[in-house]
Design an enzyme around this catalytic site. Structure first.
Site, PDB file in Angstrom:
ATOM      1  N   LYS A 159      51.879  40.548  38.570  1.00  0.00           N
ATOM      2  CA  LYS A 159      52.251  41.323  39.759  1.00  0.00           C
ATOM      3  C   LYS A 159      53.765  41.470  39.828  1.00  0.00           C
ATOM      4  O   LYS A 159      54.494  40.625  39.299  1.00  0.00           O
ATOM      5  CB  LYS A 159      51.791  40.574  41.019  1.00  0.00           C
ATOM      6  CG  LYS A 159      50.307  40.592  41.272  1.00  0.00           C
ATOM      7  CD  LYS A 159      49.991  39.813  42.552  1.00  0.00           C
ATOM      8  CE  LYS A 159      48.502  39.813  42.844  1.00  0.00           C
ATOM      9  NZ  LYS A 159      47.949  41.144  43.127  1.00  0.00           N
ATOM     10  N   ARG A 180      37.033  39.486  41.767  1.00  0.00           N
ATOM     11  CA  ARG A 180      35.634  39.876  41.519  1.00  0.00           C
ATOM     12  C   ARG A 180      35.011  39.014  40.429  1.00  0.00           C
ATOM     13  O   ARG A 180      33.799  38.882  40.358  1.00  0.00           O
ATOM     14  CB  ARG A 180      35.557  41.370  41.188  1.00  0.00           C
ATOM     15  CG  ARG A 180      36.226  41.769  39.908  1.00  0.00           C
ATOM     16  CD  ARG A 180      36.588  43.246  39.890  1.00  0.00           C
ATOM     17  NE  ARG A 180      37.734  43.520  40.741  1.00  0.00           N
ATOM     18  CZ  ARG A 180      38.128  44.730  41.101  1.00  0.00           C
ATOM     19  NH1 ARG A 180      37.461  45.796  40.708  1.00  0.00           N
ATOM     20  NH2 ARG A 180      39.173  44.903  41.871  1.00  0.00           N
TER      21      ARG A 180
HETATM   22  N1  BES Z   1      44.525  39.420  45.578  1.00  0.00           N
HETATM   23  C1  BES Z   1      44.693  40.773  45.192  1.00  0.00           C
HETATM   24  C2  BES Z   1      44.481  41.767  46.337  1.00  0.00           C
HETATM   25  C3  BES Z   1      45.400  41.621  47.515  1.00  0.00           C
HETATM   26  C4  BES Z   1      46.500  42.433  47.629  1.00  0.00           C
HETATM   27  C5  BES Z   1      45.145  40.730  48.518  1.00  0.00           C
HETATM   28  C6  BES Z   1      47.334  42.308  48.708  1.00  0.00           C
HETATM   29  C7  BES Z   1      45.972  40.607  49.612  1.00  0.00           C
HETATM   30  C8  BES Z   1      47.065  41.411  49.712  1.00  0.00           C
HETATM   31  C9  BES Z   1      43.705  41.109  44.072  1.00  0.00           C
HETATM   32  O1  BES Z   1      43.391  40.050  43.228  1.00  0.00           O
HETATM   33  C10 BES Z   1      44.318  42.174  43.235  1.00  0.00           C
HETATM   34  O2  BES Z   1      45.298  41.912  42.597  1.00  0.00           O
HETATM   35  N2  BES Z   1      43.709  43.362  43.244  1.00  0.00           N
HETATM   36  C11 BES Z   1      44.153  44.445  42.440  1.00  0.00           C
HETATM   37  C12 BES Z   1      42.978  44.888  41.611  1.00  0.00           C
HETATM   38  C13 BES Z   1      43.312  45.892  40.555  1.00  0.00           C
HETATM   39  C14 BES Z   1      44.115  45.251  39.453  1.00  0.00           C
HETATM   40  C15 BES Z   1      42.025  46.450  40.011  1.00  0.00           C
HETATM   41  C16 BES Z   1      44.587  45.563  43.369  1.00  0.00           C
HETATM   42  O3  BES Z   1      43.949  45.788  44.385  1.00  0.00           O
HETATM   43  O4  BES Z   1      45.607  46.194  43.069  1.00  0.00           O
HETATM   44 MN    MN Z   2      44.696  39.823  41.627  1.00  0.00          MN
END
Ligand code: BES
Ligand code: MN
Ligand code: ZN
Length: 510
Positions: free
Chosen positions: A279, A353
């Protein structure tokens, strides 16, 4: 917390007397005796422009003219906008503004003019929850040995019609568990790693009366749970799965069940760096809260046990830390889940997931009849609904309707999203059964459909609470800031809708 009663606002003895008002229902009109005791100070403030705008407060010292030391007029906002969420938020924001330390004894006044939009019992329950939740502080790691923030000790209901005492006791349990969930979300990843979360769940769950089982890394490997172990092997602190059981939820097997078994599966990523698909640095610290779904499930199960609900519920916490390391899973890898379905790891940041897939399968093996998954799953949920409401999908109308009713009664907002078949092909993979990440379009929805694949045909609900878990958008002023404990109250209310009426009690709708 203790409860007291007073016949009317002007007779309530407390450090703080809260007078709820509505936009257009002036305090001087609703509470004329208090206005008189304060020599018309309420009316003068109204003339200067104080209205009952949402969460607006006016605090006056009573200068000994009332048994209450201070008076707070608290705006509940517009009549037509009143619901349980608005009551919960206005009261918590108001009580938080009463200063630190919080007043030991708070009185809350009732006036018939607040009705019918405001319900007296709902207001009393919202105030009970708010008084406990106002204790929450993010500032837990400051040096200097400051004592923990003291909570409100007594709530006096002044001028209220009869409020069923079990309803207030129930609210107290809900708030204490919501507070615990907030504290878990607030705890840095350094301290709260999977094993530490599991230890907390064991301690906390056993104290509440739950049966608690912790599956360690080796157990997860032996069970063939290749998705949660793939995420967890990126960290030096290995994954765990915690099973919390209430009622006659079985420890093993797919035996015939006479009663429904509700399974609540929570995402417990104790820190989400994104893994190899790392990230961006900005705001990554918030990813210590990526276990909010698991915290909600722990809080809900504990409350269900403390309230002795006549219902069978199993809670599953999917605990892993998503890190970058020599042992981390990589994009392009394929893992095999406990259900036998394979997942292509397109993006290691779509780890939620994966841990949930194995948790949901575990729920199915325990004989669940209804499966609900709750997770801080996608940035797509944040974009679509923000912190104001969680994203919900379901494939069983009766089950989903129960959740929607539970949301309205609890104050934890949900908004239903579709499961149109056109979305499904998006999560196909050329190499495996499913891809963990694809196009951004409709991402929260397609991610929900990914979860559905692991409910194995049972009635299913998916809650994406990415943003509602942590209120951090300053521009949204109508909600208390920080970790929310979202989901605890919602899931308990849902479980109550599965309980047999006899033991459900009069109080469960509050
Ligand atoms: N934990 C994150 C989602 C999230 C974002 C929670 C902001 C709380 C605040 C999740 O694991 C994630 O990184 N999701 C990605 C998925 C993508 C890579 C398919 C997303 O939503 O960008
Ligand atoms: Mn994630
Ligand atoms: Zn995550």
């Amino acid at each position: 917390m203790n409860f007291g009663r007073a016949a009317a606002a002007e007779g309530a003895q407390a450090q703080l007397l809260v007078l709820p008002v509505l936009d257009g229902l002036a305090a001087s009109v609703a509470y004329p005796q208090v206005n008189e005791a304060l020599a018309g100070a309420l009316a003068r403030a109204e003339k200067r422009g104080f209205a009952g705008r949402f969460a607006a407060t006016l605090v006056l010292d009573s200068l000994g003219t009332l048994p209450a030391e201070r008076v707070m007029v608290l705006g509940l906002g517009k009549r037509q906008e009143i619901d349980r969420t608005r009551l919960n938020n206005a009261l918590e924001m108001g009580i938080r503004q009463a200063g630190s330390p919080l007043p030991a004894k708070v009185a809350l006044a009732w006036m018939a003019e607040l009705g019918p939009e405001v319900d007296a019992q709902a207001l009393a329950c919202a105030a009970t929850e708010a008084a406990i939740l106002a204790e929450f502080t993010e500032a837990t790691h400051k040096s200097g040995g400051k004592k923990p923030r003291r909570g409100v000790g007594t709530l006096v209901l002044a001028g209220f019609p009869r409020v069923a005492p079990p309803a207030l006791d129930r609210s107290q349990v809900l708030a204490v568990e919501t507070l615990h969930a907030r504290r878990l979300v607030n705890t840095p990843g350094l301290e709260l790693f999977p094993e530490a979360f599991a230890a907390d769940a064991r301690r906390h769950g056993v104290a509440a009366g739950l049966k608690v089982e912790v599956l360690d890394h080796r157990r997860l490997q032996r069970l063939g749970y290749g998705a949660i172990t793939a995420v967890g092997m990126s960290s030096s602190r290995p994954p765990r799965m915690v099973v919390l059981r209430h009622g006659s939820a079985p420890a093993r097997g797919r035996g015939k069940r006479a009663r429904p078994l509700l399974a609540l599966v929570g995402k417990g990523v104790t820190f989400d760096s994104g893994g190899i698909s790392i990230k961006p640095a900005a705001e990554m610290g918030y990813m210590k809260g990526d276990m909010g779904g698991a915290a909600a499930v722990l809080g809900a199960l504990s409350a269900i046990a403390r309230l002795k609900l006549d219902v069978d519920v199993v809670g599953i916490l999917c605990l892993a830390e998503n890190m970058v390391s020599a042992t981390a899973m990589r994009p392009g890898d394929v893992v095999r889940t406990g259900s036998g379905k394979t997942i292509e790891v397109v993006n290691t940041d779509a780890e939620g997931r994966m841990v949930m897939a194995d948790g949901m399968h575990h729920a199915v093996t325990l004989g669940a009849t209804h499966v609900l998954d709750i997770a801080t799953l996608t940035g797509g949920q944040r974009v679509a609904l923000g912190q104001v409401a969680a994203h919900v999908q379901g494939d069983n109308e009766e089950f989903t309707n129960r959740l929607v009713a539970a949301a309205a009664a609890s104050g934890d907002r949900v908004w239903q999203m579709p499961i149109y078949p056109e979305y499904r092909a998006v999560i196909d993979s050329p190499i495996a059964d499913l891809a963990n990440s694809t196009v951004r379009d409709g991402m929260a929805i397609t991610s929900g459909l990914f979860m559905r694949e692991f409910a194995e045909g049972l009635p299913w609900i998916h809650i994406d609470m990415a943003a509602p878990g942590w209120n951090r958008v300053a521009a949204i002023r109508d909600m208390p800031k920080g970790p929310t404990g979202y989901g605890v109250r919602l899931l308990v209310n849902l479980a109550e809708r599965f309980a047999t009426p006899a033991r459900r009690g009069r109080s469960s709708q509050s």
